[in-house]
Design an enzyme around this catalytic site. Structure first.
Site, PDB file in Angstrom:
ATOM      1  N   LYS A 183      30.606-110.400 -18.570  1.00 54.94           N
ATOM      2  CA  LYS A 183      30.401-109.742 -17.273  1.00 54.94           C
ATOM      3  C   LYS A 183      28.924-109.360 -17.186  1.00 54.94           C
ATOM      4  O   LYS A 183      28.485-108.368 -17.766  1.00 54.94           O
ATOM      5  CB  LYS A 183      31.275-108.491 -17.195  1.00 54.94           C
ATOM      6  CG  LYS A 183      31.726-108.084 -15.809  1.00 54.94           C
ATOM      7  CD  LYS A 183      30.631-107.700 -14.855  1.00 54.94           C
ATOM      8  CE  LYS A 183      30.123-106.301 -15.023  1.00 54.94           C
ATOM      9  NZ  LYS A 183      28.923-106.039 -14.191  1.00 54.94           N
ATOM     10  N   GLU A 258      25.277-100.648 -27.548  1.00 54.32           N
ATOM     11  CA  GLU A 258      23.823-100.540 -27.670  1.00 54.32           C
ATOM     12  C   GLU A 258      23.354 -99.835 -26.401  1.00 54.32           C
ATOM     13  O   GLU A 258      23.440-100.387 -25.312  1.00 54.32           O
ATOM     14  CB  GLU A 258      23.212-101.936 -27.832  1.00 54.32           C
ATOM     15  CG  GLU A 258      21.805-101.896 -28.370  1.00 54.32           C
ATOM     16  CD  GLU A 258      20.777-101.899 -27.264  1.00 54.32           C
ATOM     17  OE1 GLU A 258      20.368-100.779 -26.848  1.00 54.32           O
ATOM     18  OE2 GLU A 258      20.401-102.971 -26.809  1.00 54.32           O
ATOM     19  N   CYS A 292      15.286-100.637 -23.364  1.00 53.18           N
ATOM     20  CA  CYS A 292      15.913 -99.507 -24.045  1.00 53.18           C
ATOM     21  C   CYS A 292      15.044 -99.033 -25.203  1.00 53.18           C
ATOM     22  O   CYS A 292      15.128 -97.893 -25.610  1.00 53.18           O
ATOM     23  CB  CYS A 292      17.326 -99.839 -24.484  1.00 53.18           C
ATOM     24  SG  CYS A 292      17.464-101.483 -25.147  1.00 53.18           S
ATOM     25  N   GLU A 392      16.060 -90.562 -20.473  1.00 47.04           N
ATOM     26  CA  GLU A 392      15.574 -91.938 -20.386  1.00 47.04           C
ATOM     27  C   GLU A 392      15.254 -92.247 -18.920  1.00 47.04           C
ATOM     28  O   GLU A 392      16.117 -92.130 -18.052  1.00 47.04           O
ATOM     29  CB  GLU A 392      16.643 -92.907 -20.896  1.00 47.04           C
ATOM     30  CG  GLU A 392      16.158 -94.339 -20.887  1.00 47.04           C
ATOM     31  CD  GLU A 392      17.166 -95.317 -21.463  1.00 47.04           C
ATOM     32  OE1 GLU A 392      18.355 -95.228 -21.109  1.00 47.04           O
ATOM     33  OE2 GLU A 392      16.764 -96.177 -22.263  1.00 47.04           O
TER      34      GLU A 392
HETATM   35  P1  ADP Z   1      21.998 -99.525 -16.080  1.00 44.71           P
HETATM   36  O1  ADP Z   1      21.937 -98.035 -15.949  1.00 44.71           O
HETATM   37  O2  ADP Z   1      20.979-100.126 -16.954  1.00 44.71           O
HETATM   38  O3  ADP Z   1      22.270-100.262 -14.802  1.00 44.71           O
HETATM   39  P2  ADP Z   1      24.736 -99.527 -16.739  1.00 44.71           P
HETATM   40  O4  ADP Z   1      25.180 -98.901 -17.995  1.00 44.71           O
HETATM   41  O5  ADP Z   1      25.024 -98.875 -15.448  1.00 44.71           O
HETATM   42  O6  ADP Z   1      23.217 -99.797 -16.967  1.00 44.71           O
HETATM   43  O7  ADP Z   1      25.273-101.021 -16.608  1.00 44.71           O
HETATM   44  C1  ADP Z   1      25.275-101.942 -17.671  1.00 44.71           C
HETATM   45  C2  ADP Z   1      26.452-102.869 -17.484  1.00 44.71           C
HETATM   46  O8  ADP Z   1      27.649-102.091 -17.505  1.00 44.71           O
HETATM   47  C3  ADP Z   1      26.474-103.616 -16.150  1.00 44.71           C
HETATM   48  O9  ADP Z   1      26.987-104.924 -16.378  1.00 44.71           O
HETATM   49  C4  ADP Z   1      27.428-102.807 -15.317  1.00 44.71           C
HETATM   50  O10 ADP Z   1      28.058-103.572 -14.316  1.00 44.71           O
HETATM   51  C5  ADP Z   1      28.436-102.364 -16.356  1.00 44.71           C
HETATM   52  N1  ADP Z   1      29.193-101.147 -16.020  1.00 44.71           N
HETATM   53  C6  ADP Z   1      28.792-100.093 -15.266  1.00 44.71           C
HETATM   54  N2  ADP Z   1      29.787 -99.181 -15.168  1.00 44.71           N
HETATM   55  C7  ADP Z   1      30.831 -99.652 -15.884  1.00 44.71           C
HETATM   56  C8  ADP Z   1      32.149 -99.169 -16.176  1.00 44.71           C
HETATM   57  N3  ADP Z   1      32.584 -98.002 -15.727  1.00 44.71           N
HETATM   58  N4  ADP Z   1      32.946 -99.934 -16.946  1.00 44.71           N
HETATM   59  C9  ADP Z   1      32.520-101.111 -17.438  1.00 44.71           C
HETATM   60  N5  ADP Z   1      31.303-101.628 -17.191  1.00 44.71           N
HETATM   61  C10 ADP Z   1      30.459-100.912 -16.426  1.00 44.71           C
END
Ligand code: ADP
Length: 489
Positions: A183, A258, A292, A392
């Site tokens: 995903k 990570e 990161c 961050e």
């Molecule tokens: P960033 O803050 O760098 O955008 P996120 O942690 O929000 O990072 O997103 C990283 C990945 O996790 C993306 O692929 C996002 O779609 C996915 N993601 C965000 N929220 C969820 C969730 N509740 N469950 C699973 N995957 C998620």
């Protein structure tokens, strides 16, 4: 083939069970080019039903033995073929990454794409070298271990290094005989789809690698909750990492995380100043600070503060952002309007909490381009309690603090919930190792910053996550140990 043409062909499909499919809902969403703020193409909006289909395809490929039971050398050959496919399209992939993510084209080609190819080759090399031990035990027994694949692995990745993050997870997972549902981040889904195309053309059996594009709270969450997924490998924010750990508890999925960082970059008084200035600049501004491992806290010996800051500000000024397709550009835009607003919010916090703005802090004009450009920003006189020293930011914003001696530098360096990376600049070998041992971080650089290699482990201490990607350590993330006993009596 032109990248633009590829974008058009790919429009709006998921890759499930070796086929390109529309989302069950028929819905799509646009992916935006951050340097123009305009949509690049439409992407399928996968959700619960699509994730379920993808997991079924991955389960089918796993249980039929098409992949785990294939002899390991044939698996290696296929992973090498994926690397060949990536290499053959490297320039195109770099262009696609730049358009989707905004990073400078040269960096996309020389770093993201190159390292992704390396990663597939490296784990192709491991595929036939993953084996257990024969353990001498008292009694008439033969006891040996097997390192078996875990099963269906869900990989959820962020937008800052899109293809590379996919490679870090997909390559070792496949080398170990697992099948994968990937995903990608909603902001940068295109190179993951290309990876699926390339892998399929290379001969990867149907269902072994599936790609479901979609949003985190829907598609991502569905993958994490799915009862037939055995493992989730996640890279992203600490906030979402916490949610994933909780949501994965249903069927006790294995989880590796990570997460974020607030890495200290420590410059001692005896450092090679020119090298440290160069290093400190790329530590924070590489990838527009959206890394990161970004060296977002610069800790400098108070005796060299003025000289160092003057040189740093001059160098940062030369990093002003530009069109990422221009080969001279060294810094591109931020990923999205949302991220731009977030980073600008932190800059305001920095000012209101009393930090001193040395350079930047404002949006950059890039030839009338409405993209999400922000100037390199440096704050001096930052204290550890300030928000910009603790949270961050994920943008080109550096927080500078001074220290009196090495002990104070280490104490300040460790004064964070995170523990992904740290660096120390010094010519004194004793101080270098003292710092390297005392800093609570998964990676410590001495007289360098940001260097990673597929062969060396990468991961976090504390709130930066757990599990080590890359190197032989990643094999632990994608295998489970079976102990086999044979009665010889
Ligand atoms: P960033 O803050 O760098 O955008 P996120 O942690 O929000 O990072 O997103 C990283 C990945 O996790 C993306 O692929 C996002 O779609 C996915 N993601 C965000 N929220 C969820 C969730 N509740 N469950 C699973 N995957 C998620």
């Amino acid at each position: 083939m032109q990248t633009d043409a590829l974008v058009a062909i790919r429009a709006g499909k998921l890759f499930i069970g070796g086929e390109w499919r529309d989302a069950e809902s028929g819905r799509t969403f646009p992916t935006i080019n951050p340097s123009t703020a305009e949509p690049l193409t439409e992407v399928a909006e996968g959700d619960v039903a699509d994730v379920d289909q993808a997991v079924r395809a991955a389960r089918g490929a796993f249980e039929s033995g098409a992949w785990p039971a294939m002899d390991a050398r044939s698996r290696a050959k296929l992973l090498h073929a994926v690397a060949d496919g990536l290499e053959a399209r490297a320039d195109e992939l770099a262009r696609l990454e730049t358009m989707d993510n905004g990073k400078p084209l040269r960096e996309a080609r020389m770093f993201d794409i190159k390292e992704s190819i390396e990663c597939f080759r490296y784990y192709a090399g491991w595929a036939d070298k993953i084996y257990g031990d024969v353990i001498p035990l008292p009694g008439p027994y033969l006891n040996y271990t097997r390192l078996e694949p875990i099963g269906v692995c869900g990989a959820i990745i962020p937008w800052n290094y899109p293809l590379q993050m996919a490679a870090w997870k997909v390559a070792p997972a496949l080398a170990c005989g697992n099948t994968v549902v990937l995903k990608p981040a909603e902001q940068t889904p295109l190179t993951a789809l290309e990876l699926a195309r390339i892998a399929s053309e290379a001969g990867l059996p149907a269902g072994v690698l599936n790609v479901v594009t979609g949003h985190g709270e829907t598609a991502g969450a569905a993958l994490v909750r799915h009862p037939d997924v055995d493992k989730i490998a996640f890279t992203g924010s600490t906030e979402v990492g916490r949610i994933i750990q909780r949501e994965a508890a249903g069927n006790l999925k294995r989880v590796s995380l990570e997460l974020g960082g607030k890495s200290p970059n420590i410059v001692l008084a005896d450092a090679d100043i020119e090298a440290a200035v160069r290093g400190a600049t790329s530590a924070i501004f590489y990838n527009t600070g959206q890394a990161c491992t970004a060296g977002s806290r610069l800790l400098i010996d108070e005796s060299i503060r003025d000289e160092f800051l003057e040189k740093l500000a001059k160098r940062a000024d030369g990093m002003r952002p530009g069109d990422p397709l221009n080969p001279k550009t060294r810094m591109g835009p931020l990923i999205s309007q949302e991220q731009l607003d977030r980073v600008l919010g932190y800059i305001e916090k920095g000012k209101s909490e009393g930090a001193e703005l040395v350079i930047g802090g404002d949006r950059a004009e890039v030839s009338n381009n409405p993209g999400y450009f922000l100037n390199p920003t440096i704050f001096d006189r930052v204290t550890p309690e300030m928000t910009i020293a603790r949270e961050e930011i994920f943008g080109p914003v550096l927080a500078v603090t001074t220290f009196a001696d090495l002990d104070e530098a280490i104490e300040l360096g460790n004064k964070t919930d995170y523990g992904l990376a740290a660096a120390v600049w010094t010519q004194d070998v004793k101080k270098a190792h003292r710092a390297a041992h005392a800093l609570r971080a998964g990676t410590v650089w001495v007289n360098m910053y940001h260097t990673l290699d597929t062969g060396s482990p990468f991961g976090g201490y504390k709130h930066s996550g757990y599990g080590r990607e890359l190197g032989k350590y990643a094999l632990d993330l994608y295998t489970q140990v079976k102990s086999v006993w044979v009665n010889l009596a």
